[in-house]
Write a protein that holds these residues in place. Structure first.
Motif, PDB file in Angstrom:
ATOM      1  N   ASN A 127       0.766  -1.239  -0.124  1.00 56.32           N
ATOM      2  CA  ASN A 127      -0.089  -0.124  -0.016  1.00 56.32           C
ATOM      3  C   ASN A 127       0.844   1.243  -0.160  1.00 56.32           C
ATOM      4  N   ASP A 128       0.543   2.229  -0.804  1.00 55.50           N
ATOM      5  CA  ASP A 128       1.434   3.252  -0.929  1.00 55.50           C
ATOM      6  C   ASP A 128       1.489   4.039   0.554  1.00 55.50           C
ATOM      7  N   ALA A 129       0.585   4.212   1.210  1.00 54.19           N
ATOM      8  CA  ALA A 129       0.540   4.873   2.623  1.00 54.19           C
ATOM      9  C   ALA A 129       1.656   4.160   3.494  1.00 54.19           C
ATOM     10  N   ALA A 130       1.798   2.905   3.245  1.00 54.54           N
ATOM     11  CA  ALA A 130       2.860   1.740   3.977  1.00 54.54           C
ATOM     12  C   ALA A 130       4.115   2.552   3.553  1.00 54.54           C
ATOM     13  N   LEU A 131       4.281   2.491   2.397  1.00 52.02           N
ATOM     14  CA  LEU A 131       5.639   3.038   1.721  1.00 52.02           C
ATOM     15  C   LEU A 131       5.907   4.129   1.983  1.00 52.02           C
ATOM     16  N   GLN A 132       5.044   5.344   2.344  1.00 53.85           N
ATOM     17  CA  GLN A 132       5.268   6.662   2.708  1.00 53.85           C
ATOM     18  C   GLN A 132       5.862   6.411   4.281  1.00 53.85           C
ATOM     19  N   ALA A 133       5.068   5.708   5.047  1.00 54.38           N
ATOM     20  CA  ALA A 133       5.566   5.485   6.417  1.00 54.38           C
ATOM     21  C   ALA A 133       7.079   4.947   6.565  1.00 54.38           C
ATOM     22  N   LEU A 134       7.467   4.047   5.544  1.00 56.36           N
ATOM     23  CA  LEU A 134       8.751   3.481   5.439  1.00 56.36           C
ATOM     24  C   LEU A 134       9.965   4.729   5.063  1.00 56.36           C
ATOM     25  N   SER A 135       9.580   5.441   3.961  1.00 60.25           N
ATOM     26  CA  SER A 135      10.403   6.621   3.817  1.00 60.25           C
ATOM     27  C   SER A 135      10.448   7.516   4.705  1.00 60.25           C
ATOM     28  N   GLU A 136       9.508   7.880   5.504  1.00 59.41           N
ATOM     29  CA  GLU A 136       9.444   8.920   6.547  1.00 59.41           C
ATOM     30  C   GLU A 136      10.518   8.372   7.586  1.00 59.41           C
ATOM     31  N   SER A 137      10.347   7.096   8.166  1.00 60.87           N
ATOM     32  CA  SER A 137      10.873   6.746   9.057  1.00 60.87           C
ATOM     33  C   SER A 137      12.367   6.490   8.775  1.00 60.87           C
ATOM     34  N   TRP A 138      12.794   6.211   7.603  1.00 59.67           N
ATOM     35  CA  TRP A 138      14.225   6.063   7.141  1.00 59.67           C
ATOM     36  C   TRP A 138      14.893   7.304   7.064  1.00 59.67           C
ATOM     37  N   LYS A 139      14.283   8.318   6.110  1.00 59.52           N
ATOM     38  CA  LYS A 139      15.086   9.327   6.016  1.00 59.52           C
ATOM     39  C   LYS A 139      14.278  10.876   6.049  1.00 59.52           C
ATOM     40  N   GLY A 140      13.004  10.591   6.497  1.00 55.29           N
ATOM     41  CA  GLY A 140      12.296  12.059   6.802  1.00 55.29           C
ATOM     42  C   GLY A 140      12.111  12.185   7.858  1.00 55.29           C
ATOM     43  N   VAL A 141      10.674  12.984   8.152  1.00 53.45           N
ATOM     44  CA  VAL A 141      10.452  13.734   9.489  1.00 53.45           C
ATOM     45  C   VAL A 141      10.516  12.846  10.572  1.00 53.45           C
ATOM     46  N   ALA A 142      10.270  11.527  10.357  1.00 47.68           N
ATOM     47  CA  ALA A 142       9.839  10.390  11.719  1.00 47.68           C
ATOM     48  C   ALA A 142      11.386   9.735  11.611  1.00 47.68           C
ATOM     49  N   GLU A 143      12.554  10.126  10.903  1.00 49.89           N
ATOM     50  CA  GLU A 143      14.014   9.349  11.377  1.00 49.89           C
ATOM     51  C   GLU A 143      14.259   9.133  12.878  1.00 49.89           C
ATOM     52  N   GLY A 144      14.479   8.004  13.132  1.00 57.33           N
ATOM     53  CA  GLY A 144      15.044   7.957  14.704  1.00 57.33           C
ATOM     54  C   GLY A 144      13.750   7.644  15.685  1.00 57.33           C
ATOM     55  N   LYS A 145      12.439   7.751  15.048  1.00 61.97           N
ATOM     56  CA  LYS A 145      11.407   7.471  15.688  1.00 61.97           C
ATOM     57  C   LYS A 145      10.787   6.040  15.597  1.00 61.97           C
ATOM     58  N   LYS A 146      10.567   5.371  16.665  1.00 60.89           N
ATOM     59  CA  LYS A 146      10.416   3.806  16.773  1.00 60.89           C
ATOM     60  C   LYS A 146       8.776   3.443  16.291  1.00 60.89           C
ATOM     61  N   ASN A 147       8.027   4.580  16.759  1.00 63.79           N
ATOM     62  CA  ASN A 147       6.456   4.153  16.611  1.00 63.79           C
ATOM     63  C   ASN A 147       5.914   5.349  15.556  1.00 63.79           C
ATOM     64  N   VAL A 148       5.352   5.119  14.672  1.00 63.84           N
ATOM     65  CA  VAL A 148       4.971   6.128  13.444  1.00 63.84           C
ATOM     66  C   VAL A 148       3.876   6.106  12.832  1.00 63.84           C
ATOM     67  N   VAL A 149       3.029   6.970  12.634  1.00 65.32           N
ATOM     68  CA  VAL A 149       1.481   6.820  12.037  1.00 65.32           C
ATOM     69  C   VAL A 149       1.734   8.020  10.892  1.00 65.32           C
ATOM     70  N   VAL A 150       1.658   7.515   9.620  1.00 65.11           N
ATOM     71  CA  VAL A 150       1.930   8.362   8.316  1.00 65.11           C
ATOM     72  C   VAL A 150       0.274   8.335   7.731  1.00 65.11           C
ATOM     73  N   ILE A 151      -0.491   9.553   7.692  1.00 62.33           N
ATOM     74  CA  ILE A 151      -1.697   9.646   7.019  1.00 62.33           C
ATOM     75  C   ILE A 151      -1.468   9.989   5.649  1.00 62.33           C
ATOM     76  N   ASN A 152      -2.009   9.334   4.788  1.00 60.76           N
ATOM     77  CA  ASN A 152      -1.794   9.745   3.153  1.00 60.76           C
ATOM     78  C   ASN A 152      -3.286  10.298   2.775  1.00 60.76           C
ATOM     79  N   LEU A 153      -3.389  11.444   2.863  1.00 56.28           N
ATOM     80  CA  LEU A 153      -4.910  12.091   2.625  1.00 56.28           C
ATOM     81  C   LEU A 153      -4.728  12.689   1.252  1.00 56.28           C
TER      82      LEU A 153
END
Length: 380
Positions: free
Chosen positions: A186-212
């Motif tokens: 799912n595209d939102a799941a991939l957004q979560a991967l990118s944000e937690s890898w190199k985005g605004v959620a980098e270094g965070k262990k528990n992340v929710v990305v809302i694709n609206l």
């Protein structure tokens, strides 16, 4: 294909070089508590396949007049992933290196009311537009972001609401056509991967990305790992229920929350109100003196706030990231309405520790996440 087969020791050594390089062999041995001969052997393998290279001497370690150690660095483009982002109006395919950098790309426009066969042809066209740019053996896999409900294990999209398609076997299509292992998500799941890898959620262990955007989805990272549920269908935020009488939505491609706040459904409402040809962007950005439209936005934000309350109380995330055409571009407006509602509903102990942020990758996040997904599935 460029499949990668590493021993556990080689994986550890490569990860250390990748995360901390340039780094000397002796430093790797000390940090990983393994012998220098084992490190030397592992590095020899990594050098031979081009995964790492010698990048200079460690001048800091020569203060006592000893021999300078050789430093090793990671080679991000020694293998590549092919990433595909399927959207409402287009498909974008791109080559991604192992650091998430986007290389050659190709975009194909989608048509309305396509058959599965027409969609498949356009999907192949997008991939063919970039696959010839590099030797096939360098590609370790293809990652595909899909705006719909999908079983990750079989790569079949149950349905893609924005394209009105059901039971689309994307994984098998691509693997049969190109002979490259393919991973769908799912595209939102991939957004979560990118944000937690190199985005605004980098270094965070528990992340929710809302694709609206045209629809509504979410990606969930729990303890640093993408959570997809037992069959790969977790995170379908658009189907959260905030009204018990939801019989209207059962025959729709879209869920209840999507019916109230997604781009497609907001545009349908605009048409019903007589604003023919208006887009969701017009709704938010034009100065239209119509109480019905203001109420449409407020009720949509209210439903979104209730959905976020449910997610926060269940998942206790470190951060909630907004992305998508509406989520990213209307971040200030959405948070202006939703955060006060959330704070009125949840105790401060629940919401006070949660950060709300706009995506770092509004356009390329699915591509970066798709590339990273391939890495995690093949050798990380």
């Amino acid at each position: 294909m460029g499949n990668l087969h590493f021993t556990e020791r080689e994986r550890v050594i490569l990860a250390r070089i990748r995360n901390e390089g340039p780094i000397a062999r002796v430093r790797i041995a000390k940090k990983e508590n393994i012998s220098k001969p084992v490190v030397t052997l592992g590095v020899r393998k990594l050098l031979s396949i081009g995964a790492v290279r010698e990048v200079g001497k460690d001048v800091k370690r020569s203060s006592k007049g000893g021999k300078q150690a050789t430093l090793l660095g990671f080679v991000a483009d020694f293998r590549l992933t092919l990433a595909v982002d399927i959207g409402r109006t287009k498909i974008v395919a791109a080559m991604i290196d192992l650091d998430g950098n986007i290389g050659a790309s190709h975009t194909v426009s989608l048509r309305e009311n396509m058959s599965k066969e027409e969609f498949m042809s356009l999907l192949f066209e997008a991939i063919e537009g970039v696959i010839e740019a590099v030797p096939k053996e360098k590609i370790i896999g293809i990652g595909v972001g899909i705006p719909g409900v999908i079983g990750s294990n079989n790569g079949v999209a149950d349905f893609i609401p924005v394209l009105s398609l059901r039971n689309v076997p994307i994984k098998s299509w691509i693997e049969e056509q190109f002979g490259i292992e393919t991973f769908c998500e799912n595209d939102a799941a991939l957004q979560a991967l990118s944000e937690s890898w190199k985005g605004v959620a980098e270094g965070k262990k528990n992340v929710v990305v809302i694709n609206l955007g045209a629809g509504i989805g979410s990606g969930v990272i729990i303890d640093g790992r993408l959570y997809t549920g037992s069959t790969g269908r977790a995170g379908e935020l658009g189907y959260l229920i905030s009204n018990w009488d939801n019989t209207y939505y059962r025959e729709s491609f879209f869920g209840e929350l999507e019916e109230k706040m997604s781009g497609v459904c907001l545009e349908r409402k605009l048409d019903e109100f007589g604003y023919h040809g208006f887009t969701a962007t017009d709704l938010f950005e034009r100065d239209i003196d119509d109480e019905r439209l203001r109420d449409l936005i407020y009720q949509g934000c209210k439903s979104l706030a209730l959905a976020l309350c449910n997610l926060i109380s269940i998942l206790n995330p470190d951060i909630v990231v907004m992305t998508g055409g509406i989520g990213y571009n209307q971040f200030e407006l959405l948070t202006k309405y939703t955060i006060p509602l959330i704070k009125n509903i949840l105790p401060n102990e629940f919401v006070g520790s949660v950060d709300f942020a706009r995506s770092k990758f509004p356009s390329e996040g699915v591509l970066i996440g798709a590339g990273y997904l391939v890495q995690k599935k093949t050798f990380l």
